[in-house]
Design a protein around this motif. Structure first.
Motif, PDB file in Angstrom:
ATOM      1  N   LEU A 145      23.825  41.995  10.924  1.00 49.13           N
ATOM      2  CA  LEU A 145      24.038  40.550  10.905  1.00 49.13           C
ATOM      3  C   LEU A 145      24.944  40.103  12.046  1.00 49.13           C
ATOM      4  O   LEU A 145      24.717  39.052  12.661  1.00 49.13           O
ATOM      5  N   LYS A 146      25.962  40.884  12.337  1.00 49.11           N
ATOM      6  CA  LYS A 146      26.860  40.542  13.440  1.00 49.11           C
ATOM      7  C   LYS A 146      26.123  40.582  14.778  1.00 49.11           C
ATOM      8  O   LYS A 146      26.307  39.709  15.630  1.00 49.11           O
ATOM      9  N   VAL A 147      25.287  41.590  14.965  1.00 50.41           N
ATOM     10  CA  VAL A 147      24.533  41.710  16.218  1.00 50.41           C
ATOM     11  C   VAL A 147      23.541  40.560  16.355  1.00 50.41           C
ATOM     12  O   VAL A 147      23.462  39.904  17.405  1.00 50.41           O
ATOM     13  N   VAL A 148      22.773  40.300  15.304  1.00 46.62           N
ATOM     14  CA  VAL A 148      21.792  39.211  15.347  1.00 46.62           C
ATOM     15  C   VAL A 148      22.488  37.871  15.532  1.00 46.62           C
ATOM     16  O   VAL A 148      22.035  37.009  16.298  1.00 46.62           O
ATOM     17  N   GLY A 149      23.607  37.685  14.830  1.00 48.44           N
ATOM     18  CA  GLY A 149      24.355  36.439  14.966  1.00 48.44           C
ATOM     19  C   GLY A 149      24.858  36.215  16.376  1.00 48.44           C
ATOM     20  O   GLY A 149      24.875  35.082  16.872  1.00 48.44           O
ATOM     21  N   ALA A 150      25.246  37.290  17.049  1.00 48.90           N
ATOM     22  CA  ALA A 150      25.748  37.167  18.412  1.00 48.90           C
ATOM     23  C   ALA A 150      24.627  36.934  19.415  1.00 48.90           C
ATOM     24  O   ALA A 150      24.806  36.240  20.414  1.00 48.90           O
ATOM     25  N   VAL A 151      23.449  37.493  19.143  1.00 44.14           N
ATOM     26  CA  VAL A 151      22.340  37.403  20.095  1.00 44.14           C
ATOM     27  C   VAL A 151      21.547  36.112  19.948  1.00 44.14           C
ATOM     28  O   VAL A 151      21.268  35.418  20.930  1.00 44.14           O
ATOM     29  N   MET A 152      21.164  35.769  18.714  1.00 39.80           N
ATOM     30  CA  MET A 152      20.279  34.617  18.536  1.00 39.80           C
ATOM     31  C   MET A 152      20.675  33.691  17.391  1.00 39.80           C
ATOM     32  O   MET A 152      20.068  32.650  17.199  1.00 39.80           O
ATOM     33  N   GLY A 153      21.675  34.044  16.627  1.00 34.28           N
ATOM     34  CA  GLY A 153      22.092  33.201  15.512  1.00 34.28           C
ATOM     35  C   GLY A 153      21.343  33.538  14.239  1.00 34.28           C
ATOM     36  O   GLY A 153      20.201  34.011  14.285  1.00 34.28           O
ATOM     37  N   LEU A 154      21.991  33.291  13.112  1.00 31.87           N
ATOM     38  CA  LEU A 154      21.402  33.643  11.824  1.00 31.87           C
ATOM     39  C   LEU A 154      20.686  32.477  11.150  1.00 31.87           C
ATOM     40  O   LEU A 154      19.842  32.689  10.290  1.00 31.87           O
ATOM     41  N   ARG A 155      21.023  31.257  11.510  1.00 29.74           N
ATOM     42  CA  ARG A 155      20.439  30.092  10.851  1.00 29.74           C
ATOM     43  C   ARG A 155      19.873  29.125  11.874  1.00 29.74           C
ATOM     44  O   ARG A 155      20.393  28.993  12.978  1.00 29.74           O
ATOM     45  N   VAL A 156      18.804  28.445  11.481  1.00 33.64           N
ATOM     46  CA  VAL A 156      18.299  27.335  12.284  1.00 33.64           C
ATOM     47  C   VAL A 156      19.023  26.076  11.827  1.00 33.64           C
ATOM     48  O   VAL A 156      19.754  26.084  10.836  1.00 33.64           O
ATOM     49  N   ASP A 157      18.813  24.974  12.548  1.00 34.45           N
ATOM     50  CA  ASP A 157      19.454  23.735  12.125  1.00 34.45           C
ATOM     51  C   ASP A 157      18.782  23.208  10.858  1.00 34.45           C
ATOM     52  O   ASP A 157      17.676  23.609  10.499  1.00 34.45           O
ATOM     53  N   GLU A 158      19.464  22.303  10.177  1.00 38.53           N
ATOM     54  CA  GLU A 158      18.996  21.819   8.875  1.00 38.53           C
ATOM     55  C   GLU A 158      17.632  21.138   8.968  1.00 38.53           C
ATOM     56  O   GLU A 158      16.784  21.301   8.086  1.00 38.53           O
ATOM     57  N   GLU A 159      17.404  20.392  10.040  1.00 41.55           N
ATOM     58  CA  GLU A 159      16.125  19.690  10.193  1.00 41.55           C
ATOM     59  C   GLU A 159      14.966  20.681  10.291  1.00 41.55           C
ATOM     60  O   GLU A 159      13.917  20.494   9.670  1.00 41.55           O
ATOM     61  N   SER A 160      15.155  21.750  11.045  1.00 39.39           N
ATOM     62  CA  SER A 160      14.108  22.765  11.179  1.00 39.39           C
ATOM     63  C   SER A 160      13.877  23.490   9.860  1.00 39.39           C
ATOM     64  O   SER A 160      12.744  23.815   9.497  1.00 39.39           O
ATOM     65  N   GLU A 161      14.955  23.728   9.128  1.00 35.34           N
ATOM     66  CA  GLU A 161      14.838  24.428   7.848  1.00 35.34           C
ATOM     67  C   GLU A 161      14.089  23.582   6.829  1.00 35.34           C
ATOM     68  O   GLU A 161      13.227  24.082   6.105  1.00 35.34           O
ATOM     69  N   VAL A 162      14.401  22.300   6.776  1.00 29.02           N
ATOM     70  CA  VAL A 162      13.725  21.405   5.835  1.00 29.02           C
ATOM     71  C   VAL A 162      12.260  21.229   6.214  1.00 29.02           C
ATOM     72  O   VAL A 162      11.366  21.219   5.361  1.00 29.02           O
ATOM     73  N   GLY A 163      11.984  21.118   7.507  1.00 27.58           N
ATOM     74  CA  GLY A 163      10.613  20.935   7.965  1.00 27.58           C
ATOM     75  C   GLY A 163       9.751  22.168   7.817  1.00 27.58           C
ATOM     76  O   GLY A 163       8.524  22.078   7.762  1.00 27.58           O
ATOM     77  N   GLY A 164      10.378  23.331   7.740  1.00 25.04           N
ATOM     78  CA  GLY A 164       9.630  24.583   7.602  1.00 25.04           C
ATOM     79  C   GLY A 164       9.659  25.381   8.888  1.00 25.04           C
ATOM     80  O   GLY A 164       9.408  24.842   9.973  1.00 25.04           O
ATOM     81  N   LEU A 165       9.972  26.662   8.778  1.00 31.47           N
ATOM     82  CA  LEU A 165      10.116  27.495   9.971  1.00 31.47           C
ATOM     83  C   LEU A 165       8.783  27.788  10.641  1.00 31.47           C
ATOM     84  O   LEU A 165       8.736  28.009  11.852  1.00 31.47           O
ATOM     85  N   ASP A 166       7.700  27.822   9.867  1.00 32.94           N
ATOM     86  CA  ASP A 166       6.393  28.038  10.491  1.00 32.94           C
ATOM     87  C   ASP A 166       6.124  26.971  11.550  1.00 32.94           C
ATOM     88  O   ASP A 166       5.668  27.269  12.658  1.00 32.94           O
ATOM     89  N   TYR A 167       6.435  25.733  11.190  1.00 33.55           N
ATOM     90  CA  TYR A 167       6.160  24.631  12.116  1.00 33.55           C
ATOM     91  C   TYR A 167       7.218  24.532  13.205  1.00 33.55           C
ATOM     92  O   TYR A 167       6.903  24.401  14.389  1.00 33.55           O
ATOM     93  N   SER A 168       8.495  24.617  12.821  1.00 31.40           N
ATOM     94  CA  SER A 168       9.565  24.404  13.798  1.00 31.40           C
ATOM     95  C   SER A 168       9.672  25.539  14.813  1.00 31.40           C
ATOM     96  O   SER A 168      10.014  25.317  15.977  1.00 31.40           O
ATOM     97  N   LEU A 169       9.371  26.762  14.412  1.00 28.52           N
ATOM     98  CA  LEU A 169       9.497  27.900  15.325  1.00 28.52           C
ATOM     99  C   LEU A 169       8.178  28.311  15.969  1.00 28.52           C
ATOM    100  O   LEU A 169       8.161  28.817  17.088  1.00 28.52           O
TER     101      LEU A 169
END
Length: 207
Positions: free
Chosen positions: A177-201
């Protein structure tokens, strides 16, 4: 999507036979028993989850049934080469109850983020199955007797294995988790999460 969830759970159920029975690396009685207890535990856990959900929520759900099925599959995995059908029945029953509590009661109470109920179903289900293996292990099947055959020490051995696994997983997960958090982050923003990761990513969605 409930339909896709059922399809996925069905594929898991069938594939799990190869997972557990295939561990015998032979087409023999051991593989057959592993397949049988896998089926028994999965079906029993599905029913026990459904019943407890029916009692506390006044209605059973398909999602609950497939969650119980996965809980039973997880719980019987450490025991599949060591227990008989009776042991599988009890392990499945316990897995449905314990994992329902973990996913439906414990998670909201503690407020942790676990969308797929990995801890509630896989974590608690695995712990339940590993511990009960020490109770229901049959010497004639796996070569090691359990508590019911007079070997109480096997329960302690199982408990030691559970504790070691928890410590190992906690340390390695923290590092990942520390490595991933440092490289790309563990969470997307709230708008992307509510809209759905399939669509936002990925720019696509399943209807």
């Amino acid at each position: 999507n409930l339909v896709l969830s059922v399809i996925g759970a069905s594929m898991l159920w069938v594939g799990w036979f190869g997972f557990n029975a295939g561990s015998a690396v032979a087409a023999n009685g051991g593989a057959g028993m592993a397949m049988a207890v896998t089926q028994i535990a999965a079906a029993t856990a599905a029913v026990s989850w459904m019943v407890v959900e029916w009692i506390f929520r006044r209605k059973p759900s398909v999602l609950g049934i497939i969650s119980g099925t996965v809980a039973g599959l997880v719980a019987i995995t450490p025991a599949s080469g060591y227990v008989d059908p009776f042991g599988a029945l009890i392990i499945g029953l316990a897995a449905g109850l314990v994992c329902y509590w973990g996913a439906v009661v414990l998670k909201p109470k503690m407020g942790y983020d676990d969308t797929l109920d990995v801890f509630g179903v896989h974590g608690l289900g695995g712990i339940t199955g590993a511990l009960l293996t020490g109770v229901f292990a049959v010497e004639a099947i796996g070569g090691t007797p359990g508590l019911l055959e007079g070997n109480a020490g096997q329960v302690l051995i199982q408990l030691e294995g559970i504790i070691a696994t928890i410590v190992y997983c906690a340390i390695v997960t923290f590092i990942i988790l520390k490595v991933v958090g440092a490289v790309m982050g563990l969470r997307v923003d709230e708008e992307s999460e509510v809209g759905g990761l399939d669509y936002s990513l990925h720019g696509e969605t399943v209807q």
